[in-house]
Scaffold this motif. Structure first.
Motif, PDB file in Angstrom:
ATOM      1  N   CYS A 119     -15.986  47.225  82.688  1.00 42.85           N
ATOM      2  CA  CYS A 119     -14.079  47.187  82.429  1.00 42.85           C
ATOM      3  C   CYS A 119     -13.607  48.351  82.728  1.00 42.85           C
ATOM      4  CB  CYS A 119     -13.919  45.786  81.815  1.00 42.85           C
ATOM      5  SG  CYS A 119     -12.737  46.404  80.939  1.00 42.85           S
ATOM      6  N   VAL A 120     -13.918  49.389  82.013  1.00 41.84           N
ATOM      7  CA  VAL A 120     -13.269  50.641  81.747  1.00 41.84           C
ATOM      8  C   VAL A 120     -13.041  51.234  83.853  1.00 41.84           C
ATOM      9  CG1 VAL A 120     -13.463  53.164  81.258  1.00 41.84           C
ATOM     10  CG2 VAL A 120     -13.560  51.622  78.995  1.00 41.84           C
ATOM     11  N   LYS A 121     -14.444  51.304  84.051  1.00 38.92           N
ATOM     12  CA  LYS A 121     -14.109  51.695  85.595  1.00 38.92           C
ATOM     13  C   LYS A 121     -14.019  50.614  86.206  1.00 38.92           C
ATOM     14  CE  LYS A 121     -18.254  55.037  84.138  1.00 38.92           C
ATOM     15  NZ  LYS A 121     -19.994  55.172  84.389  1.00 38.92           N
ATOM     16  N   GLY A 122     -13.773  49.863  85.985  1.00 37.91           N
ATOM     17  CA  GLY A 122     -13.552  48.734  87.316  1.00 37.91           C
ATOM     18  C   GLY A 122     -11.437  48.389  87.546  1.00 37.91           C
ATOM     19  N   ASP A 123     -11.325  47.396  88.774  1.00 34.32           N
ATOM     20  CA  ASP A 123      -9.967  47.286  88.440  1.00 34.32           C
ATOM     21  C   ASP A 123      -9.393  46.170  86.906  1.00 34.32           C
ATOM     22  OD1 ASP A 123     -10.086  47.246  90.877  1.00 34.32           O
ATOM     23  OD2 ASP A 123     -10.857  45.670  91.227  1.00 34.32           O
ATOM     24  N   LEU A 124     -10.347  45.271  86.109  1.00 31.71           N
ATOM     25  CA  LEU A 124     -10.210  45.185  85.387  1.00 31.71           C
ATOM     26  C   LEU A 124      -9.672  46.072  83.816  1.00 31.71           C
ATOM     27  CD1 LEU A 124      -9.473  42.575  83.815  1.00 31.71           C
ATOM     28  CD2 LEU A 124     -11.963  43.062  82.500  1.00 31.71           C
ATOM     29  N   GLY A 125     -10.005  46.810  83.936  1.00 32.99           N
ATOM     30  CA  GLY A 125      -9.321  48.112  83.034  1.00 32.99           C
ATOM     31  C   GLY A 125      -8.178  48.680  83.700  1.00 32.99           C
ATOM     32  N   ASN A 126      -8.362  49.099  85.002  1.00 31.97           N
ATOM     33  CA  ASN A 126      -7.253  49.637  85.091  1.00 31.97           C
ATOM     34  C   ASN A 126      -6.189  48.534  85.494  1.00 31.97           C
ATOM     35  OD1 ASN A 126      -4.826  50.191  88.087  1.00 31.97           O
ATOM     36  ND2 ASN A 126      -6.402  52.218  87.129  1.00 31.97           N
ATOM     37  N   GLN A 127      -5.366  47.383  85.457  1.00 37.73           N
ATOM     38  CA  GLN A 127      -5.001  46.321  85.480  1.00 37.73           C
ATOM     39  C   GLN A 127      -4.453  46.432  83.588  1.00 37.73           C
ATOM     40  OE1 GLN A 127      -2.637  45.123  87.430  1.00 37.73           O
ATOM     41  NE2 GLN A 127      -3.630  46.649  88.920  1.00 37.73           N
ATOM     42  N   LEU A 128      -5.822  46.173  83.215  1.00 37.42           N
ATOM     43  CA  LEU A 128      -4.907  46.083  81.310  1.00 37.42           C
ATOM     44  C   LEU A 128      -4.463  46.848  80.676  1.00 37.42           C
ATOM     45  CD1 LEU A 128      -8.506  45.227  80.773  1.00 37.42           C
ATOM     46  CD2 LEU A 128      -6.395  43.535  80.395  1.00 37.42           C
ATOM     47  N   MET A 129      -5.099  47.832  81.586  1.00 35.94           N
ATOM     48  CA  MET A 129      -3.958  49.285  81.314  1.00 35.94           C
ATOM     49  C   MET A 129      -2.336  49.860  81.782  1.00 35.94           C
ATOM     50  SD  MET A 129      -3.696  52.208  78.976  1.00 35.94           S
ATOM     51  CE  MET A 129      -5.989  51.717  78.241  1.00 35.94           C
ATOM     52  N   HIS A 130      -2.463  48.888  83.366  1.00 30.92           N
ATOM     53  CA  HIS A 130      -0.968  48.828  83.650  1.00 30.92           C
ATOM     54  C   HIS A 130       0.013  48.083  82.997  1.00 30.92           C
ATOM     55  CE1 HIS A 130       2.199  47.932  86.387  1.00 30.92           C
ATOM     56  NE2 HIS A 130       1.677  47.261  86.444  1.00 30.92           N
ATOM     57  N   GLN A 131      -0.575  47.311  82.362  1.00 25.79           N
ATOM     58  CA  GLN A 131       0.318  45.869  81.179  1.00 25.79           C
ATOM     59  C   GLN A 131       0.608  46.678  79.796  1.00 25.79           C
ATOM     60  OE1 GLN A 131       0.995  43.178  81.988  1.00 25.79           O
ATOM     61  NE2 GLN A 131      -0.003  43.188  83.946  1.00 25.79           N
ATOM     62  N   ASN A 132      -0.493  47.413  79.723  1.00 26.11           N
ATOM     63  CA  ASN A 132      -0.148  48.323  78.191  1.00 26.11           C
ATOM     64  C   ASN A 132       1.519  49.096  79.060  1.00 26.11           C
ATOM     65  OD1 ASN A 132      -1.641  47.251  76.803  1.00 26.11           O
ATOM     66  ND2 ASN A 132      -3.381  48.946  76.515  1.00 26.11           N
ATOM     67  N   ALA A 133       1.148  50.158  79.797  1.00 22.15           N
ATOM     68  CA  ALA A 133       2.578  50.281  80.157  1.00 22.15           C
ATOM     69  C   ALA A 133       3.695  49.637  80.104  1.00 22.15           C
ATOM     70  CB  ALA A 133       1.574  51.107  81.308  1.00 22.15           C
ATOM     71  N   LEU A 134       3.221  48.479  80.597  1.00 16.92           N
ATOM     72  CA  LEU A 134       3.760  47.811  80.584  1.00 16.92           C
ATOM     73  C   LEU A 134       5.359  47.833  79.616  1.00 16.92           C
ATOM     74  CD1 LEU A 134       3.631  45.269  84.105  1.00 16.92           C
ATOM     75  CD2 LEU A 134       5.000  47.340  83.425  1.00 16.92           C
ATOM     76  N   LYS A 135       4.207  46.966  78.549  1.00 20.72           N
ATOM     77  CA  LYS A 135       4.384  46.856  76.851  1.00 20.72           C
ATOM     78  C   LYS A 135       5.021  48.028  76.171  1.00 20.72           C
ATOM     79  CE  LYS A 135       0.385  43.720  76.769  1.00 20.72           C
ATOM     80  NZ  LYS A 135      -0.674  43.282  75.689  1.00 20.72           N
ATOM     81  N   THR A 136       4.464  48.998  76.359  1.00 18.08           N
ATOM     82  CA  THR A 136       5.047  50.195  75.895  1.00 18.08           C
ATOM     83  C   THR A 136       6.456  50.377  76.330  1.00 18.08           C
ATOM     84  OG1 THR A 136       3.184  50.813  75.215  1.00 18.08           O
ATOM     85  CG2 THR A 136       4.670  53.188  75.209  1.00 18.08           C
ATOM     86  N   LYS A 137       6.783  50.408  78.257  1.00 17.59           N
ATOM     87  CA  LYS A 137       8.397  50.875  78.212  1.00 17.59           C
ATOM     88  C   LYS A 137       8.756  49.584  77.957  1.00 17.59           C
ATOM     89  CE  LYS A 137       5.917  53.335  82.156  1.00 17.59           C
ATOM     90  NZ  LYS A 137       5.093  53.643  83.991  1.00 17.59           N
ATOM     91  N   ALA A 138       9.001  47.878  77.886  1.00 19.90           N
ATOM     92  CA  ALA A 138       8.917  47.762  77.459  1.00 19.90           C
ATOM     93  C   ALA A 138       9.777  48.148  75.904  1.00 19.90           C
ATOM     94  CB  ALA A 138       8.791  46.133  77.429  1.00 19.90           C
ATOM     95  N   LEU A 139       9.303  49.107  75.118  1.00 25.34           N
ATOM     96  CA  LEU A 139       9.589  48.511  73.550  1.00 25.34           C
ATOM     97  C   LEU A 139      11.738  48.705  73.534  1.00 25.34           C
ATOM     98  CD1 LEU A 139       7.559  51.104  71.883  1.00 25.34           C
ATOM     99  CD2 LEU A 139       7.582  48.516  71.446  1.00 25.34           C
ATOM    100  N   ASN A 140      12.233  48.246  72.762  1.00 25.51           N
ATOM    101  CA  ASN A 140      13.735  48.394  72.666  1.00 25.51           C
ATOM    102  C   ASN A 140      13.872  48.506  70.624  1.00 25.51           C
ATOM    103  OD1 ASN A 140      16.722  48.336  72.794  1.00 25.51           O
ATOM    104  ND2 ASN A 140      16.678  46.235  73.142  1.00 25.51           N
ATOM    105  N   PRO A 141      14.190  49.912  70.165  1.00 20.88           N
ATOM    106  CA  PRO A 141      14.403  50.793  71.374  1.00 20.88           C
ATOM    107  C   PRO A 141      13.127  51.933  71.639  1.00 20.88           C
ATOM    108  CG  PRO A 141      14.659  51.252  69.215  1.00 20.88           C
ATOM    109  CD  PRO A 141      14.118  50.511  68.738  1.00 20.88           C
TER     110      PRO A 141
END
Length: 259
Positions: free
Chosen positions: A179-201
Motif C-alpha cells: 500500500c505504501v509503495k502503490g497507488d492506494l497509498g498515494n491516493q489515501l495520502m492525497h485525501q489526507n492532504a485535502l482534509k488538512t487543506k479543508a481545515l477552517n480555520p
C-alpha cells in the motif's frame, strides 16, 4: 503477574479476582486482543473472564466526543501529544470518544500525472512514516495501537514490522508496504492532504486538534494540557462515564494472589 506491561494497555484486561493469563503456544493474539472476539477469547483461554467482565458488550456512547488529530509522523510535539495524551485518554474513554488521525501535517503535495508527490517538513523519512500510518488506518482496526507503538519508539519507520507483530500479528507487513509503495497509498495520502487543506480555520502548526469538528485556541490549549479532562467535560450525556467521576455500575478488582 505481568502482561507485557501492556503499555498501560487496558486495565480492562485484568479482571475479576484472578490475573488473566494466556498460553503462548495456543494464543496468537497480543493481550490487547484477548477479548476482542469470542474466537480470540477461547484461543487465549480467557472466555470466562471476558464474559464476566462484559468486555464483549459494546458500551459505545450514542454521541461520543469526536477528537481529530492532524499531525506528521516525526514532529516531536505531535509524537508527544499522540503518545502521552491522545492514546492514554482513548484507552480510558474509548467508549465515549472517537478518534480520527490524519497524518499529513505541514507537508506539501504536487500533482505528478495521475499521482502526487509529497514533501514533508522533516524529510523523506517523515513522508514514509506518514504513508505507513495512513495505510495502517485503511487496513486494520488495530491501527491506533500500532501507530502508538511506532510513535513511542526511537525509530518510527523502522519499528513498523515489530509493532505489527506486537499489536496485530495477523496483519502482513508486506501488504502494508505494498500500500505504501502503490497507488492506494498515494491516493489515501492525497485525501489526507485535502482534509488538512479543508481545515477552517486553516492550520498553522501541528499537532492541530479539533473537538467535534471545531478548533479554537482554547480547545487546543485544554487538549494539550489534559485531553482526558477536556473529553470528560465535553461529554454531555448522563450519567457521566465512571472514569470521569460518574457512577460506576460494577467494580473490577485486579489482584494476583500468591500461589
Amino acid at each position: 503477574c505481568s502482561v507485557e506491561k501492556m503499555n498501560v494497555l487496558l486495565p480492562l484486561l485484568v479482571v475479576g479476582s484472578a490475573c488473566l493469563t494466556a498460553s503462548s503456544s495456543s494464543c496468537p493474539y497480543p493481550p490487547g486482543r484477548w477479548c476482542s472476539s469470542m474466537e480470540s477469547a477461547v484461543q487465549c483461554g480467557v472466555l470466562k473472564q471476558c464474559l464476566e467482565s462484559d468486555l464483549f458488550r459494546s458500551r459505545r456512547a450514542a454521541d461520543p466526543v469526536q477528537v481529530s488529530l492532524y499531525y506528521e509522523s516525526l514532529c516531536p510535539g505531535c509524537r508527544y501529544f499522540l503518545t502521552m495524551e491522545l492514546f492514554p485518554t482513548w484507552l480510558l474513554l474509548h467508549d465515549y470518544m472517537s478518534v480520527t488521525l490524519v497524518p499529513f501535517g505541514n507537508a506539501q503535495e504536487k500533482p505528478d500525472g495521475q499521482k502526487f508527490t509529497f514533501e514533508c517538513q522533516h524529510g523523506e523519512q517523515e513522508c514514509l512514516g506518514n504513508m505507513m500510518e495512513t495505510c495502517l488506518l485503511n487496513m486494520t482496526d488495530m491501527a491506533f495501537p500500532i501507530i502508538y507503538c511506532m510513535e513511542s519508539s526511537a525509530d518510527v519507520t523502522g519499528s513498523l514490522e515489530s509493532c505489527i507483530k506486537l499489536k496485530a500479528p495477523e496483519l502482513s507487513t508486506d501488504k502494508v508496504m505494498s500500500c505504501v509503495k502503490g497507488d492506494l497509498g498515494n491516493q489515501l495520502m492525497h485525501q489526507n492532504a485535502l482534509k488538512t487543506k479543508a481545515l477552517n480555520p486553516p492550520h498553522n502548526y501541528v499537532p492541530w486538534v479539533t473537538i467535534n469538528g471545531v478548533h479554537t485556541e482554547d480547545l487546543q490549549t485544554k487538549a494539550m494540557n489534559s485531553l482526558f479532562t477536556l473529553v470528560c467535560d465535553m461529554y454531555k450525556q448522563d450519567p457521566k462515564p465512571p472514569e470521569c467521576g460518574g457512577p460506576s455500575q460494577r467494580h473490577h478488582r485486579s489482584y494476583c494472589h500468591t500461589q
